[in-house]
Write a protein that holds these residues in place. Structure first.
Motif, PDB file in Angstrom:
ATOM      1  N   THR A  10       0.853  -1.176   0.000  1.00  0.00           N
ATOM      2  CA  THR A  10       0.000   0.000   0.000  1.00  0.00           C
ATOM      3  C   THR A  10       0.896   1.235   0.000  1.00  0.00           C
ATOM      4  N   VAL A  11       0.654   2.134  -0.966  1.00  0.00           N
ATOM      5  CA  VAL A  11       1.443   3.366  -1.059  1.00  0.00           C
ATOM      6  C   VAL A  11       0.510   4.543  -0.825  1.00  0.00           C
ATOM      7  N   GLU A  12       0.850   5.366   0.146  1.00  0.00           N
ATOM      8  CA  GLU A  12       0.105   6.586   0.448  1.00  0.00           C
ATOM      9  C   GLU A  12       1.104   7.730   0.480  1.00  0.00           C
ATOM     10  N   GLU A  13       0.998   8.635  -0.498  1.00  0.00           N
ATOM     11  CA  GLU A  13       1.938   9.744  -0.669  1.00  0.00           C
ATOM     12  C   GLU A  13       3.355   9.186  -0.789  1.00  0.00           C
ATOM     13  N   ASP A  14       4.232   9.455   0.169  1.00  0.00           N
ATOM     14  CA  ASP A  14       5.610   8.964   0.105  1.00  0.00           C
ATOM     15  C   ASP A  14       5.856   7.835   1.098  1.00  0.00           C
ATOM     16  N   ASN A  15       4.796   7.201   1.571  1.00  0.00           N
ATOM     17  CA  ASN A  15       4.918   6.143   2.572  1.00  0.00           C
ATOM     18  C   ASN A  15       4.425   4.814   2.016  1.00  0.00           C
ATOM     19  N   VAL A  16       5.135   3.735   2.383  1.00  0.00           N
ATOM     20  CA  VAL A  16       4.808   2.400   1.902  1.00  0.00           C
ATOM     21  C   VAL A  16       4.553   1.484   3.091  1.00  0.00           C
ATOM     22  N   ASN A  17       3.494   0.684   2.990  1.00  0.00           N
ATOM     23  CA  ASN A  17       3.213  -0.369   3.962  1.00  0.00           C
ATOM     24  C   ASN A  17       3.172  -1.690   3.211  1.00  0.00           C
ATOM     25  N   VAL A  18       3.808  -2.710   3.776  1.00  0.00           N
ATOM     26  CA  VAL A  18       3.900  -4.002   3.115  1.00  0.00           C
ATOM     27  C   VAL A  18       3.362  -5.085   4.054  1.00  0.00           C
ATOM     28  N   ASP A  19       2.529  -5.974   3.510  1.00  0.00           N
ATOM     29  CA  ASP A  19       2.041  -7.143   4.233  1.00  0.00           C
ATOM     30  C   ASP A  19       2.534  -8.375   3.485  1.00  0.00           C
ATOM     31  N   LEU A  20       3.227  -9.258   4.200  1.00  0.00           N
ATOM     32  CA  LEU A  20       3.779 -10.468   3.607  1.00  0.00           C
ATOM     33  C   LEU A  20       3.253 -11.700   4.333  1.00  0.00           C
ATOM     34  N   ALA A  21       2.937 -12.724   3.568  1.00  0.00           N
ATOM     35  CA  ALA A  21       2.603 -14.025   4.139  1.00  0.00           C
ATOM     36  C   ALA A  21       3.748 -14.960   3.756  1.00  0.00           C
ATOM     37  N   VAL A  22       4.405 -15.542   4.743  1.00  0.00           N
ATOM     38  CA  VAL A  22       5.571 -16.389   4.480  1.00  0.00           C
ATOM     39  C   VAL A  22       5.378 -17.782   5.068  1.00  0.00           C
ATOM     40  N   THR A  23       6.072 -18.727   4.467  1.00  0.00           N
ATOM     41  CA  THR A  23       6.125 -20.090   4.970  1.00  0.00           C
ATOM     42  C   THR A  23       7.557 -20.345   5.431  1.00  0.00           C
ATOM     43  N   VAL A  24       7.707 -20.843   6.637  1.00  0.00           N
ATOM     44  CA  VAL A  24       9.019 -21.027   7.251  1.00  0.00           C
ATOM     45  C   VAL A  24       9.320 -22.522   7.354  1.00  0.00           C
ATOM     46  N   ASP A  25      10.564 -22.894   7.102  1.00  0.00           N
ATOM     47  CA  ASP A  25      10.976 -24.283   7.287  1.00  0.00           C
ATOM     48  C   ASP A  25      11.062 -24.606   8.777  1.00  0.00           C
ATOM     49  N   TYR A  26      10.694 -25.825   9.121  1.00  0.00           N
ATOM     50  CA  TYR A  26      10.739 -26.283  10.499  1.00  0.00           C
ATOM     51  C   TYR A  26      12.162 -26.160  11.044  1.00  0.00           C
ATOM     52  N   GLY A  27      12.286 -25.671  12.268  1.00  0.00           N
ATOM     53  CA  GLY A  27      13.581 -25.579  12.917  1.00  0.00           C
ATOM     54  C   GLY A  27      14.172 -24.177  12.915  1.00  0.00           C
ATOM     55  N   TYR A  28      13.660 -23.294  12.076  1.00  0.00           N
ATOM     56  CA  TYR A  28      14.162 -21.919  12.060  1.00  0.00           C
ATOM     57  C   TYR A  28      13.516 -21.116  13.180  1.00  0.00           C
ATOM     58  N   ASN A  29      14.268 -20.169  13.720  1.00  0.00           N
ATOM     59  CA  ASN A  29      13.776 -19.286  14.760  1.00  0.00           C
ATOM     60  C   ASN A  29      12.852 -18.265  14.088  1.00  0.00           C
ATOM     61  N   ILE A  30      11.562 -18.375  14.314  1.00  0.00           N
ATOM     62  CA  ILE A  30      10.584 -17.540  13.614  1.00  0.00           C
ATOM     63  C   ILE A  30      10.752 -16.059  13.931  1.00  0.00           C
ATOM     64  N   PRO A  31      10.865 -15.640  15.197  1.00  0.00           N
ATOM     65  CA  PRO A  31      11.025 -14.202  15.458  1.00  0.00           C
ATOM     66  C   PRO A  31      12.295 -13.614  14.808  1.00  0.00           C
ATOM     67  N   ALA A  32      13.401 -14.328  14.887  1.00  0.00           N
ATOM     68  CA  ALA A  32      14.653 -13.830  14.303  1.00  0.00           C
ATOM     69  C   ALA A  32      14.556 -13.772  12.781  1.00  0.00           C
ATOM     70  N   THR A  33      13.953 -14.786  12.181  1.00  0.00           N
ATOM     71  CA  THR A  33      13.794 -14.822  10.729  1.00  0.00           C
ATOM     72  C   THR A  33      12.894 -13.679  10.265  1.00  0.00           C
ATOM     73  N   CYS A  34      11.793 -13.456  10.956  1.00  0.00           N
ATOM     74  CA  CYS A  34      10.878 -12.372  10.597  1.00  0.00           C
ATOM     75  C   CYS A  34      11.555 -11.011  10.720  1.00  0.00           C
ATOM     76  N   GLN A  35      12.357 -10.835  11.749  1.00  0.00           N
ATOM     77  CA  GLN A  35      13.064  -9.564  11.937  1.00  0.00           C
ATOM     78  C   GLN A  35      14.035  -9.315  10.785  1.00  0.00           C
ATOM     79  N   LYS A  36      14.746 -10.346  10.341  1.00  0.00           N
ATOM     80  CA  LYS A  36      15.669 -10.206   9.218  1.00  0.00           C
ATOM     81  C   LYS A  36      14.924  -9.877   7.932  1.00  0.00           C
TER      82      LYS A  36
END
Length: 69
Positions: A10-36
């Motif tokens: 979503t773009v409003e003036e000079d600002n962008v908002n992004v929504d992503l749906a991701v699938t993570v492999d088992y065993g990965y640290n979800i919070p750390a992966t999302c932050q990256k």
């Protein structure tokens, strides 16, 4: 599969908002992966477009279980 499935920008003036749906492999640290992912997406948008990225929201769509487990 469609490459845009799970991505909403979503773009409003000079600002962008992004929504992503991701699938993570088992065993990965979800919070750390999302932050990256949030950091890399925000930096890429700002560097490529010059727009300010307000938010990168991530939704975990699923977890891939490895075969044999």
């Amino acid at each position: 599969k469609k490459l845009t499935k799970g991505v909403r920008v979503t773009v409003e003036e000079d600002n962008v908002n992004v929504d992503l749906a991701v699938t993570v492999d088992y065993g990965y640290n979800i919070p750390a992966t999302c932050q990256k992912v949030q950091s890399k997406v925000q930096n890429a948008i700002e560097n490529m477009t010059g727009l300010s990225c307000n938010a990168v929201n991530i939704r975990i769509a699923g977890v891939n279980m490895k075969k044999g487990q």
